[in-house]
Scaffold this motif. Structure first.
Motif, PDB file in Angstrom:
ATOM      1  N   GLY A   9      90.264  87.310 120.412  1.00  0.00           N
ATOM      2  CA  GLY A   9      90.106  87.551 121.832  1.00  0.00           C
ATOM      3  C   GLY A   9      90.868  86.619 122.759  1.00  0.00           C
ATOM      4  N   LYS A  10      91.666  85.717 122.214  1.00  0.00           N
ATOM      5  CA  LYS A  10      92.422  84.785 123.048  1.00  0.00           C
ATOM      6  C   LYS A  10      93.855  84.700 122.538  1.00  0.00           C
ATOM      7  CE  LYS A  10      92.278  80.141 124.916  1.00  0.00           C
ATOM      8  NZ  LYS A  10      91.630  78.849 124.937  1.00  0.00           N
ATOM      9  N   ILE A  11      94.807  84.541 123.465  1.00  0.00           N
ATOM     10  CA  ILE A  11      96.210  84.434 123.078  1.00  0.00           C
ATOM     11  C   ILE A  11      96.559  82.968 122.873  1.00  0.00           C
ATOM     12  CG2 ILE A  11      98.603  84.783 123.826  1.00  0.00           C
ATOM     13  CD1 ILE A  11      97.618  87.340 125.216  1.00  0.00           C
ATOM     14  N   TYR A  12      97.184  82.686 121.737  1.00  0.00           N
ATOM     15  CA  TYR A  12      97.579  81.328 121.383  1.00  0.00           C
ATOM     16  C   TYR A  12      99.092  81.270 121.181  1.00  0.00           C
ATOM     17  CZ  TYR A  12      92.642  80.524 120.509  1.00  0.00           C
ATOM     18  OH  TYR A  12      91.285  80.410 120.629  1.00  0.00           O
ATOM     19  N   GLU A  13      99.703  80.222 121.682  1.00  0.00           N
ATOM     20  CA  GLU A  13     101.151  80.041 121.564  1.00  0.00           C
ATOM     21  C   GLU A  13     101.571  79.652 120.151  1.00  0.00           C
ATOM     22  OE1 GLU A  13     103.534  80.757 123.832  1.00  0.00           O
ATOM     23  OE2 GLU A  13     101.827  81.603 124.902  1.00  0.00           O
ATOM     24  N   GLU A  14     100.730  78.870 119.483  1.00  0.00           N
ATOM     25  CA  GLU A  14     101.094  78.371 118.154  1.00  0.00           C
ATOM     26  C   GLU A  14      99.883  78.409 117.227  1.00  0.00           C
ATOM     27  OE1 GLU A  14     104.427  75.027 119.302  1.00  0.00           O
ATOM     28  OE2 GLU A  14     102.319  74.476 119.513  1.00  0.00           O
ATOM     29  N   LYS A  15     100.190  78.304 115.944  1.00  0.00           N
ATOM     30  CA  LYS A  15      99.131  78.094 114.964  1.00  0.00           C
ATOM     31  C   LYS A  15      99.617  77.062 113.964  1.00  0.00           C
ATOM     32  CE  LYS A  15      99.995  82.016 111.835  1.00  0.00           C
ATOM     33  NZ  LYS A  15      99.367  83.192 111.224  1.00  0.00           N
ATOM     34  N   LYS A  16      98.689  76.213 113.547  1.00  0.00           N
ATOM     35  CA  LYS A  16      98.990  75.168 112.569  1.00  0.00           C
ATOM     36  C   LYS A  16      98.289  75.551 111.271  1.00  0.00           C
ATOM     37  CE  LYS A  16      98.363  70.863 113.802  1.00  0.00           C
ATOM     38  NZ  LYS A  16      97.752  69.533 114.061  1.00  0.00           N
ATOM     39  N   ILE A  17      99.079  75.611 110.211  1.00  0.00           N
ATOM     40  CA  ILE A  17      98.525  75.950 108.900  1.00  0.00           C
ATOM     41  C   ILE A  17      98.536  74.699 108.040  1.00  0.00           C
ATOM     42  CG2 ILE A  17      98.811  77.336 106.812  1.00  0.00           C
ATOM     43  CD1 ILE A  17     100.039  79.503 108.605  1.00  0.00           C
ATOM     44  N   ARG A  18      97.362  74.363 107.500  1.00  0.00           N
ATOM     45  CA  ARG A  18      97.220  73.214 106.600  1.00  0.00           C
ATOM     46  C   ARG A  18      96.807  73.741 105.223  1.00  0.00           C
ATOM     47  NH1 ARG A  18      93.252  69.310 108.870  1.00  0.00           N
ATOM     48  NH2 ARG A  18      95.035  68.835 110.212  1.00  0.00           N
ATOM     49  N   VAL A  19      97.587  73.363 104.219  1.00  0.00           N
ATOM     50  CA  VAL A  19      97.344  73.812 102.847  1.00  0.00           C
ATOM     51  C   VAL A  19      96.862  72.613 102.031  1.00  0.00           C
ATOM     52  CG1 VAL A  19      98.384  74.850 100.798  1.00  0.00           C
ATOM     53  CG2 VAL A  19      99.166  75.544 103.077  1.00  0.00           C
ATOM     54  N   ILE A  20      95.725  72.780 101.372  1.00  0.00           N
ATOM     55  CA  ILE A  20      95.176  71.758 100.490  1.00  0.00           C
ATOM     56  C   ILE A  20      95.447  72.214  99.059  1.00  0.00           C
ATOM     57  CG2 ILE A  20      93.105  70.460  99.815  1.00  0.00           C
ATOM     58  CD1 ILE A  20      93.896  70.098 102.788  1.00  0.00           C
ATOM     59  N   TYR A  21      96.019  71.309  98.258  1.00  0.00           N
ATOM     60  CA  TYR A  21      96.437  71.711  96.912  1.00  0.00           C
ATOM     61  C   TYR A  21      96.385  70.532  95.943  1.00  0.00           C
ATOM     62  CZ  TYR A  21     100.844  69.407  98.077  1.00  0.00           C
ATOM     63  OH  TYR A  21     101.786  68.490  98.433  1.00  0.00           O
ATOM     64  N   THR A  22      96.499  70.864  94.669  1.00  0.00           N
ATOM     65  CA  THR A  22      96.663  69.860  93.614  1.00  0.00           C
ATOM     66  C   THR A  22      97.949  70.182  92.876  1.00  0.00           C
ATOM     67  OG1 THR A  22      95.399  71.153  92.013  1.00  0.00           O
ATOM     68  CG2 THR A  22      94.172  69.523  93.295  1.00  0.00           C
ATOM     69  N   GLU A  23      98.480  69.180  92.194  1.00  0.00           N
ATOM     70  CA  GLU A  23      99.679  69.390  91.383  1.00  0.00           C
ATOM     71  C   GLU A  23      99.353  69.192  89.921  1.00  0.00           C
ATOM     72  OE1 GLU A  23     103.645  68.242  92.369  1.00  0.00           O
ATOM     73  OE2 GLU A  23     103.007  67.640  94.378  1.00  0.00           O
ATOM     74  N   GLU A  24      99.805  70.132  89.141  1.00  0.00           N
ATOM     75  CA  GLU A  24      99.731  70.035  87.691  1.00  0.00           C
ATOM     76  C   GLU A  24     101.156  69.896  87.180  1.00  0.00           C
ATOM     77  OE1 GLU A  24      97.793  73.673  86.637  1.00  0.00           O
ATOM     78  OE2 GLU A  24      95.821  72.954  87.269  1.00  0.00           O
ATOM     79  N   GLU A  25     101.313  69.736  85.891  1.00  0.00           N
ATOM     80  CA  GLU A  25     102.647  69.532  85.325  1.00  0.00           C
ATOM     81  C   GLU A  25     103.623  70.635  85.726  1.00  0.00           C
ATOM     82  OE1 GLU A  25     104.708  69.076  80.968  1.00  0.00           O
ATOM     83  OE2 GLU A  25     102.664  68.348  81.244  1.00  0.00           O
ATOM     84  N   ASP A  26     103.204  71.893  85.604  1.00  0.00           N
ATOM     85  CA  ASP A  26     104.089  73.024  85.886  1.00  0.00           C
ATOM     86  C   ASP A  26     103.661  73.868  87.087  1.00  0.00           C
ATOM     87  OD1 ASP A  26     105.692  72.415  83.667  1.00  0.00           O
ATOM     88  OD2 ASP A  26     104.372  73.538  82.330  1.00  0.00           O
ATOM     89  N   ASN A  27     102.549  73.497  87.727  1.00  0.00           N
ATOM     90  CA  ASN A  27     101.986  74.340  88.780  1.00  0.00           C
ATOM     91  C   ASN A  27     101.556  73.540  90.001  1.00  0.00           C
ATOM     92  OD1 ASN A  27     101.971  76.651  87.004  1.00  0.00           O
ATOM     93  ND2 ASN A  27     100.126  75.815  86.070  1.00  0.00           N
ATOM     94  N   ILE A  28     101.577  74.214  91.132  1.00  0.00           N
ATOM     95  CA  ILE A  28     100.892  73.762  92.337  1.00  0.00           C
ATOM     96  C   ILE A  28      99.732  74.727  92.524  1.00  0.00           C
ATOM     97  CG2 ILE A  28     101.034  73.603  94.846  1.00  0.00           C
ATOM     98  CD1 ILE A  28     103.962  72.743  94.467  1.00  0.00           C
ATOM     99  N   VAL A  29      98.515  74.194  92.605  1.00  0.00           N
ATOM    100  CA  VAL A  29      97.330  75.037  92.736  1.00  0.00           C
ATOM    101  C   VAL A  29      96.787  74.893  94.162  1.00  0.00           C
ATOM    102  CG1 VAL A  29      95.013  75.552  91.870  1.00  0.00           C
ATOM    103  CG2 VAL A  29      96.785  74.740  90.285  1.00  0.00           C
TER     104      VAL A  29
END
Length: 101
Positions: free
Chosen positions: A64-84
């Motif tokens: 219901g409101k107009i926003y100029e920007e959005k901030k995306i924050r990604v929480i993750y872990t790293e494994e040997e061959d993967n990002i989870v």
């Protein structure tokens, strides 16, 4: 865990079901999350996890409101061959971008 993508670091990106659900309900796309993971700087998050965030131009309505920007924050872990990807946060508003000299 459902989706696997390859990023710039030759690691697979794996999304937990929780992360996919939160991304959808909070308004982040898989493409935006991929961009955050591939272009933003990493910092430490809680409990030994990592986070990256990026501000995107938005200029649309959200809840219901107009926003100029959005901030995306990604929480993750790293494994040997993967990002989870554990979860995704999305904030709507307007941020002043810092200019690096």
């Amino acid at each position: 865990m459902k989706i696997k993508l390859v990023n710039n670091f030759s690691k697979k990106i794996i999304f937990t079901n929780h992360a996919l659900e939160r991304a959808e309900e909070r308004g982040a796309t898989i493409e935006e999350i991929w961009e955050v993971l591939n272009t933003a700087e990493s910092s430490l998050a809680k409990k030994g996890k990592y986070q990256k965030e990026k501000i995107f131009k938005f200029g649309k309505e959200w809840m219901g409101k107009i926003y100029e920007e959005k901030k995306i924050r990604v929480i993750y872990t790293e494994e040997e061959d993967n990002i989870v990807v554990i979860t995704v946060y999305v904030f709507y508003g307007e941020w002043k971008m810092e200019v690096k000299k």
